[in-house]
Design an enzyme around this catalytic site. Sequence first.
Site: not given
Ligand code: NAD
Ligand code: WQD
Length: 338
Positions: A124, A148, A152
Site C-alpha cells: 500500500s 495496519y 504492510k
Molecule cells: P478485501 O477485504 O475486499 O479483500 C481481502 C480478502 O481477503 C477478503 O475476501 C477476506 O475475506 C480475505 N481474507 C482476509 N484475511 C484472510 C486470511 N487470513 N485468510 C484468508 N482470507 C483472508 O480487501 P481489498 O480492498 O480487496 O484488498 C486486498 C489487499 O489489498 C489487502 O491486502 C489490502 O490490505 C490491500 N490494499 C487495499 C487497498 C484498498 O484501498 N482497498 C489499498 C492498498 C492495499
Molecule cells: C481519501 C480522502 C480523506 C472519507 C486509505 C488507507 C490506505 C489505503 C487506501 C489500504 C482523504 C477523505 C474520506 C470520508 C473524506 N488502504 N475522506 N470523507 O485515507 O487515502 O487511504 O485507503 O491500504 O492505507 O489509509 O483513503 O478513501 O479513506 O480517503 O473527506 O468520509 O478522502 O480525508 O483525503 P486514504 P480514504
Amino acid sequence: MRVLVTGGAGYIGSHTTLALLEQGHEVLVVDDLSNSSPESLRRVGELAGREPGFVEANVRDEQALDAAFASFRPEAVIHFAGWKAVGESTQIPLTYYRENLGSTFTLLEAMGRHDCHTIVFSSSATVYGELSEPPFREDAPTGATNPYGRTKHMVEQVLADVSASDPELRVGVLRYFNPIGAHASGRIGEDPKGIPNNLLPFVAQVATGRREKLMVFGDDYPTPDGTGTRDYIHVVDLAAGHLAALDYLGSHDGHHVWNLGTGRPASVLEIVKAYQEASGVAIPYEVVARRPGDVASSFADPSLAEQELGWRAERSIADACADTFRWQSENPNGFAGA
Ligand code: NAD
Ligand code: WQD
C-alpha cells in the site's frame, strides 16, 4: 499459468481473478470469507465463462494450504488476503498482526515446501506516510503510522529478507494507491461491511440515499481547493497491473517493488463533483475537522511500472464513478441482495 490467489473473493482479488481467467490462466482462490461473499466468485465465473477453483480457508491454516498446493500445484501466488481498515487496526492491532503477518509466513513456508517460487504481494502507498513529498518513487523512504500500515511495511521487509536468502524466489511488491471503481458489467464491485471507511464507497452510499451526507475531512490542507488529494486508480487497471507483474516475474529473478497509481492527484471535492456528474444525483456534504492521521496529499510516480511492466492506468475518475454508480444502483445491498 496456475495462480493461487489468496483473498480472491474480496474487492481487488475478485477483479484480478476475473482478469486472470480472461487471459486463460487457471485460478484457485483461498479465502476465509471474513470480509467477502462467495457470490463475488460465482459472478466472476459467470463473467469469465468458467469458475475459479475455491477453497474456503484461512491462509494461516497450514493443512488447508498444503492440500491446496498439493492438488493445484500453483506456479505463482498473488497474496491479497489481509485485514485493511486503518481505524480498526488501532482497536484490534493483534488481529492485524496475526492475520496479515501470520498468513504471509504460512504462505511463504507452503511455497517453499511445494516448489512455488513466485509471489506478488498487495502492499500500500500507506508505507510512504509523511516521510517525503509526493510524487512518491519506489525508492522513497518507507515506514508506517498505524498498525495496519506497519503490517504492510513489515511484510515488505520479510519478503525482502526471504528473497535475499533464496535466489530462486521471485517477488513483486505492488504498492497500490487508492483503488476505486468496479467492473464495467456492474456485476462485481466493492461491498464494504457497515459504514464505509473510504471516500468513494461513502459517496456512493450518499448518492443512493443510504447515508445522509458526506463528511469532508478538512478543507484547510495546502492543496488547490483545501481538501486532501489522492491518487485514485480504477480497480480494473489495478487488476491488469497484477498480470503485468506476473508476466515480468516470469522472466526476471529477484525482488521488485512497483507503485500502481495514475500519478494524478484528485481532491475530495473533485471526487464529489465527478460522482455527481456520473450519477446525476446531488451529493450533500459538510466540511468537518481533519481526520487524525490523514496526509494532505499522496500520489504516485508510476513511471517504473510503465518502464518495466509496460503497464499504465488507462481509466479515468469519471469511468470509475460511472462504474461504481452502475454497481451500486444494480446492487444496492452489495452481494447480500443476491
Ligand atoms: P478485501 O477485504 O475486499 O479483500 C481481502 C480478502 O481477503 C477478503 O475476501 C477476506 O475475506 C480475505 N481474507 C482476509 N484475511 C484472510 C486470511 N487470513 N485468510 C484468508 N482470507 C483472508 O480487501 P481489498 O480492498 O480487496 O484488498 C486486498 C489487499 O489489498 C489487502 O491486502 C489490502 O490490505 C490491500 N490494499 C487495499 C487497498 C484498498 O484501498 N482497498 C489499498 C492498498 C492495499
Ligand atoms: C481519501 C480522502 C480523506 C472519507 C486509505 C488507507 C490506505 C489505503 C487506501 C489500504 C482523504 C477523505 C474520506 C470520508 C473524506 N488502504 N475522506 N470523507 O485515507 O487515502 O487511504 O485507503 O491500504 O492505507 O489509509 O483513503 O478513501 O479513506 O480517503 O473527506 O468520509 O478522502 O480525508 O483525503 P486514504 P480514504
